[in-house]
Motif scaffolding. Structure first.
Motif, PDB file in Angstrom:
ATOM      1  N   LEU A  12       6.496  21.861  -2.974  1.00 19.02           N
ATOM      2  CA  LEU A  12       7.479  22.253  -3.988  1.00 19.02           C
ATOM      3  C   LEU A  12       6.924  23.333  -4.905  1.00 19.02           C
ATOM      4  N   VAL A  13       5.666  23.163  -5.322  1.00 21.34           N
ATOM      5  CA  VAL A  13       5.037  24.165  -6.193  1.00 21.34           C
ATOM      6  C   VAL A  13       4.886  25.490  -5.455  1.00 21.34           C
ATOM      7  N   GLY A  14       4.544  25.425  -4.147  1.00 21.88           N
ATOM      8  CA  GLY A  14       4.433  26.657  -3.360  1.00 21.88           C
ATOM      9  C   GLY A  14       5.751  27.419  -3.301  1.00 21.88           C
ATOM     10  N   LYS A  15       6.853  26.702  -3.111  1.00 21.15           N
ATOM     11  CA  LYS A  15       8.160  27.356  -3.090  1.00 21.15           C
ATOM     12  C   LYS A  15       8.503  27.940  -4.456  1.00 21.15           C
ATOM     13  N   LEU A  16       8.119  27.227  -5.514  1.00 23.74           N
ATOM     14  CA  LEU A  16       8.371  27.739  -6.862  1.00 23.74           C
ATOM     15  C   LEU A  16       7.581  29.021  -7.112  1.00 23.74           C
ATOM     16  N   VAL A  17       6.330  29.053  -6.653  1.00 23.44           N
ATOM     17  CA  VAL A  17       5.504  30.259  -6.817  1.00 23.44           C
ATOM     18  C   VAL A  17       6.116  31.427  -6.051  1.00 23.44           C
ATOM     19  N   MET A  18       6.593  31.173  -4.832  1.00 17.59           N
ATOM     20  CA  MET A  18       7.231  32.234  -4.051  1.00 17.59           C
ATOM     21  C   MET A  18       8.472  32.762  -4.758  1.00 17.59           C
ATOM     22  N   ALA A  63       0.849  -1.200   0.000  1.00 15.55           N
ATOM     23  CA  ALA A  63       0.000   0.000   0.000  1.00 15.55           C
ATOM     24  C   ALA A  63       0.880   1.243   0.000  1.00 15.55           C
ATOM     25  N   VAL A  64       0.573   2.170  -0.875  1.00 13.25           N
ATOM     26  CA  VAL A  64       1.318   3.424  -1.006  1.00 13.25           C
ATOM     27  C   VAL A  64       0.366   4.580  -0.752  1.00 13.25           C
ATOM     28  N   ARG A  65       0.698   5.431   0.205  1.00 18.31           N
ATOM     29  CA  ARG A  65      -0.141   6.587   0.532  1.00 18.31           C
ATOM     30  C   ARG A  65       0.205   7.727  -0.435  1.00 18.31           C
ATOM     31  N   VAL A  66      -0.657   7.951  -1.404  1.00 14.61           N
ATOM     32  CA  VAL A  66      -0.391   8.943  -2.451  1.00 14.61           C
ATOM     33  C   VAL A  66      -0.453  10.360  -1.905  1.00 14.61           C
ATOM     34  N   LYS A  67      -1.233  10.573  -0.841  1.00 11.18           N
ATOM     35  CA  LYS A  67      -1.395  11.920  -0.302  1.00 11.18           C
ATOM     36  C   LYS A  67      -0.060  12.517   0.131  1.00 11.18           C
ATOM     37  N   ASP A  68       0.855  11.679   0.637  1.00 11.11           N
ATOM     38  CA  ASP A  68       2.174  12.189   1.030  1.00 11.11           C
ATOM     39  C   ASP A  68       2.918  12.759  -0.166  1.00 11.11           C
ATOM     40  N   ALA A  69       2.840  12.053  -1.282  1.00 10.44           N
ATOM     41  CA  ALA A  69       3.502  12.545  -2.501  1.00 10.44           C
ATOM     42  C   ALA A  69       2.859  13.834  -2.985  1.00 10.44           C
ATOM     43  N   LEU A  70       1.515  13.907  -2.883  1.00  8.57           N
ATOM     44  CA  LEU A  70       0.825  15.125  -3.310  1.00  8.57           C
ATOM     45  C   LEU A  70       1.193  16.305  -2.413  1.00  8.57           C
ATOM     46  N   ASP A  71       1.315  16.062  -1.114  1.00  7.40           N
ATOM     47  CA  ASP A  71       1.713  17.134  -0.197  1.00  7.40           C
ATOM     48  C   ASP A  71       3.120  17.635  -0.522  1.00  7.40           C
TER      49      ASP A  71
END
Length: 243
Positions: free
Chosen positions: A112-118, A99-107
């Protein structure tokens, strides 16, 4: 079983210049499998649902070692406790299932996207600051000529209000022309990068564009008129004696 058929993802087909009816050959565990393209599928990869570029007709890979995969989504989004309980129960009932928790990867991607936007906002702020400094320098360089223009026009009867209105109109037209050109060039560049390089759908936001135009016009008027008031305050006689 009939002729082996395959369904191909449409964007991949476009990149490979393939169409319905073409035959493709793939190597599966050392065995070449040839199939004819039966249809093309549009896949939304952004929803992170399970999907594949190639989907073959049933029976082609009978007897080939394989694994089954599935996704599970809570209707209400779920909580961390519910997810942990589900993974624990799954591991107890099916020890061989991973079982792989995809939510961790999405977080992680979201952070990463938030830092890129900043970073992009910081670069944009530096660009705007540099533009303001360039504008201020250009106005300072032309200050002497504006003093002479103001003095000559006041000598011929122009009032301070008339000169202020004339300079304001000049700065307004310059700001509008510059802002419209910047928006057109920026939109074109953004569309090319987002659609061509990042391969994401581009959406133009008119509200943000109008806010940018209003801010650019306001800054140009304030800076321009701030430098002009000094020229309007000079006495004609004082300046004319130094001509």
């Amino acid at each position: 079983m009939g002729e082996p058929l395959v369904s191909l993802e449409s964007r991949t087909a476009h990149d490979l210049d393939l169409k319905i009816g073409d035959a493709i050959t793939v190597n599966v565990l050392g065995r070449n499998v040839t199939a004819r393209i039966a249809n093309l599928r549009a896949v939304d990869w952004e929803n992170l649902g399970i999907n594949f570029v190639l989907v073959f007709s049933p029976g082609i890979f009978d007897g080939t070692p394989h694994s089954d995969i599935a996704t599970l989504t809570f209707a209400d989004g779920g909580t961390t406790a519910e997810e942990a309980a589900m993974i624990e129960a799954l591991g107890a009932a099916f020890p061989s299932v991973t079982a792989v928790r995809v939510k961790d990867a999405l977080d992680a991607i979201d952070a990463l996207v938030g830092k890129l936007v900043m970073a992009l906002r910081g670069a944009s702020a530096i660009t705007l600051l540099a533009a303001a400094l360039v504008l201020g320098g250009a106005l300072a360089a032309s200050q002497r000529f504006r003093i002479y223009d103001a003095v000559v026009l006041k000598t011929f009867g122009a009032t301070r209000a008339q000169l202020t209105a004339a300079y304001a109109l000049e700065y307004l037209l310059i700001a509008l022309a510059t802002a419209l050109f910047a928006i057109a060039a920026g939109t074109l560049a953004a569309a090319l990068v987002v659609s061509g390089v990042m391969e994401f759908p581009f959406e133009w936001v008119p509200g943000a564009a109008l806010e940018t135009v209003a801010a650019a016009v306001a800054v140009t008027l304030v800076i321009g008129l701030a430098g002009t008031f000094g020229a309007l305050g000079r006495k004609p006689a004082e300046v004319l004696r130094n001509l």
